[in-house]
Motif scaffolding. Sequence first.
Motif, PDB file in Angstrom:
ATOM      1  N   VAL A 193      -8.673   3.187  -0.247  1.00  0.00           N
ATOM      2  CA  VAL A 193      -7.357   2.665   0.108  1.00  0.00           C
ATOM      3  C   VAL A 193      -6.902   3.299   1.413  1.00  0.00           C
ATOM      4  O   VAL A 193      -6.718   4.520   1.503  1.00  0.00           O
TER       5      VAL A 193
ATOM      6  N   LEU B 242     -13.168   1.556  -4.465  1.00  0.00           N
ATOM      7  CA  LEU B 242     -12.182   1.201  -3.453  1.00  0.00           C
ATOM      8  C   LEU B 242     -11.804   2.407  -2.601  1.00  0.00           C
ATOM      9  O   LEU B 242     -11.640   3.519  -3.113  1.00  0.00           O
TER      10      LEU B 242
ATOM     11  N   VAL C 106      -0.914  -0.743  -4.602  1.00  0.00           N
ATOM     12  CA  VAL C 106      -2.279  -0.227  -4.545  1.00  0.00           C
ATOM     13  C   VAL C 106      -2.247   1.115  -3.832  1.00  0.00           C
ATOM     14  O   VAL C 106      -1.796   1.210  -2.686  1.00  0.00           O
ATOM     15  N   ARG C 107      -2.726   2.155  -4.512  1.00  0.00           N
ATOM     16  CA  ARG C 107      -2.683   3.512  -3.964  1.00  0.00           C
ATOM     17  C   ARG C 107      -3.978   4.249  -4.326  1.00  0.00           C
ATOM     18  O   ARG C 107      -4.643   3.891  -5.301  1.00  0.00           O
ATOM     19  N   PRO C 108      -4.335   5.305  -3.571  1.00  0.00           N
ATOM     20  CA  PRO C 108      -5.427   6.161  -4.054  1.00  0.00           C
ATOM     21  C   PRO C 108      -5.071   6.750  -5.423  1.00  0.00           C
ATOM     22  O   PRO C 108      -5.871   6.753  -6.349  1.00  0.00           O
TER      23      PRO C 108
ATOM     24  N   LEU D 160       0.800  -1.217   0.000  1.00  0.00           N
ATOM     25  CA  LEU D 160       0.000   0.000   0.000  1.00  0.00           C
ATOM     26  C   LEU D 160       0.836   1.272   0.000  1.00  0.00           C
ATOM     27  O   LEU D 160       0.268   2.359   0.104  1.00  0.00           O
TER      28      LEU D 160
ATOM     29  N   THR E 205      -5.039   1.856  -8.783  1.00  0.00           N
ATOM     30  CA  THR E 205      -5.388   3.084  -8.075  1.00  0.00           C
ATOM     31  C   THR E 205      -6.900   3.238  -8.013  1.00  0.00           C
ATOM     32  O   THR E 205      -7.628   2.762  -8.876  1.00  0.00           O
ATOM     33  N   SER E 206      -7.352   3.934  -6.983  1.00  0.00           N
ATOM     34  CA  SER E 206      -8.791   4.136  -6.813  1.00  0.00           C
ATOM     35  C   SER E 206      -9.279   5.398  -7.498  1.00  0.00           C
ATOM     36  O   SER E 206     -10.488   5.585  -7.667  1.00  0.00           O
TER      37      SER E 206
ATOM     38  N   ASP F 156      -5.371  -1.580   4.778  1.00  0.00           N
ATOM     39  CA  ASP F 156      -6.247  -2.431   3.976  1.00  0.00           C
ATOM     40  C   ASP F 156      -7.013  -1.586   2.971  1.00  0.00           C
ATOM     41  O   ASP F 156      -6.917  -0.357   2.950  1.00  0.00           O
ATOM     42  N   VAL F 157      -7.785  -2.279   2.133  1.00  0.00           N
ATOM     43  CA  VAL F 157      -8.618  -1.633   1.120  1.00  0.00           C
ATOM     44  C   VAL F 157     -10.057  -2.055   1.380  1.00  0.00           C
ATOM     45  O   VAL F 157     -10.353  -3.245   1.524  1.00  0.00           O
ATOM     46  N   ARG F 158     -10.962  -1.070   1.411  1.00  0.00           N
ATOM     47  CA  ARG F 158     -12.342  -1.338   1.796  1.00  0.00           C
ATOM     48  C   ARG F 158     -13.311  -0.816   0.737  1.00  0.00           C
ATOM     49  O   ARG F 158     -12.945  -0.049  -0.142  1.00  0.00           O
TER      50      ARG F 158
ATOM     51  N   THR G  56      -2.879  -5.651   3.242  1.00  0.00           N
ATOM     52  CA  THR G  56      -1.466  -5.813   2.928  1.00  0.00           C
ATOM     53  C   THR G  56      -1.073  -7.293   3.001  1.00  0.00           C
ATOM     54  O   THR G  56      -1.403  -7.987   3.960  1.00  0.00           O
TER      55      THR G  56
END
Length: 554
Positions: free
Chosen positions: A473, A471, A424-426, A409, A444-445, A477-479, A489
């Motif tokens: 981020v 998503l 994984v990032r915003p 993350l 990415t979100s 975690d990712v929700r 992670t």
Amino acid sequence: MAVDVSVRAAEHLFAFDHPHAVAPRELTGLLGGKGAGLAEMTSVLGLPVPPGFTVGLPVCLAYRRDGWPADLDDALAAHVAALETRIGRRLGDPADPLLVAVRSGAPRSMPGMLDTVLNLGLTDATVDGLAAVSGDAVFAWDSYRRFLTMYATTVLGVPQDALPAGAAPTDEAGLRARVADLKARIAAAGAEVPQDPARQLRGAVEAVFRSWDSPRARAYRAHEGIDDDLGTAVNVQAMVFGNRDDRSGTGVVFTRDPATGENRAYGDFLPRAQGEDVVAGTARTLTLADMAARLPEAHRELSERLGALERHYRDMCDVEFTVESGTLFILQTRVGKRGAVAAVRLAAELAADPSIALTRDEARARLDDATIDRARAEVVAAARRGAAAGALVRGLGASPGRVSGAVVLDADAAADAEGPVVLVRPETNPEDVHGMAVSVGILTSTGGLVSHAAVVARGWGIPAVVGAQELVVGPADVRTREGEVLFATGDTITIDGTTGEVWLGAATDDGGTAGLTDDEIVARDLPALAVLLGDVSGQPVARTSSSMSSANPT
């Protein structure tokens, strides 16, 4: 430190329409890629480019070696004065101020790695002048907010998290309060944005020079094999405002699809915005079809300009544009970065296009062995991977390929990880480049097809999905937006940079191609490669290695 008097800065500053002895597009070693493109569009093609001037690469090299050249302040003042005469506005005029953009321009494209400052020339005095002459105080104070934020973080080194967070106000009183808060926080960080536009300009030019040696720029050059000693030019250009009104906006567009090579314009548009909003990946962008619906005349002209640029450069072009109150301006063009499959398809189709008509040798020179091998591998992998069901979420497929990896993350975790990881990032930004370089995939979100994550991933052949808006981020975690944890992670996910789909767990291959060889799959799914590598009977011919890889154009 003594300055090398053999380098006279005044001899290396050029208006965009300066009459060079050769075509400006051939002068990337002097003007940088962006400056050469601006000069070519202005003096050769006659496109609607806001006027300005370029500080050439020799000035940056002198600065890196000996510090600020003694005559650079006077040279900048002389070119600003000429620009003021042309525009009919003066930098620092409290009644009707000229504002400028200060952008980098390296000889080789380094998307997002070097610094930019927009709306330079706004001060406590000139913001009221801009409000009066535009008739829109909200526009003026929003522009001032943008300038203070960008100058503080880019030039003065104030951390972004030291500045006000949250969405910007949309009313004059709220924007005035936000500006006051910004100035107070900048002061608390021990800095101050100059109220003298000449000092602002010197600070911005110096910041662009310094950004060449930033850790993010060095990491990008190491990955791309770009010489650390090249340096960057600086482009100073009259501002046009995509945030001016409802008939304004900004965007980035490729003349063809840089992921597949398909002959269609590909890009993002954002109304009432400035260029950095699009590439930063923090905003929800619109499509070019949305632009056509909102601003049909500007979209029609843009399509015509894109065709002219592609025919002139005889290649797919990457174009930045702004629409101000319905009027189109072209801010940048360069040969666009593309994926390996797109590189093959483009080479073949541009050779077949009668308006471009690349020769066979020219088409082949755009493909080195590494690009061809990667294109073959991507086509075979796509054919053998088969269909998958039960996607967790879908975003925008920004860079093709399906990969699996453990979730990380942040970029530092990616750089430190062992084994394949998906970052994984915003959104990604230039500070993430060291982690992006070692990730097998990027998710990415937020952001669109020309966001930082999309452009860098595509240029490096890393599968990427962007704008997966469902998503959220977080740090661990990712929700979902409702708070349900989807993955954390270390969990394994699979992303598909063609379809934009994301799954839990590792990918499985079941494409129903067991009876086909890899060569048969390539012949079926990428016939352009046979055209480029074979004679008329389809027999292969010898490959040629070339420094002109179309996957990494200069």
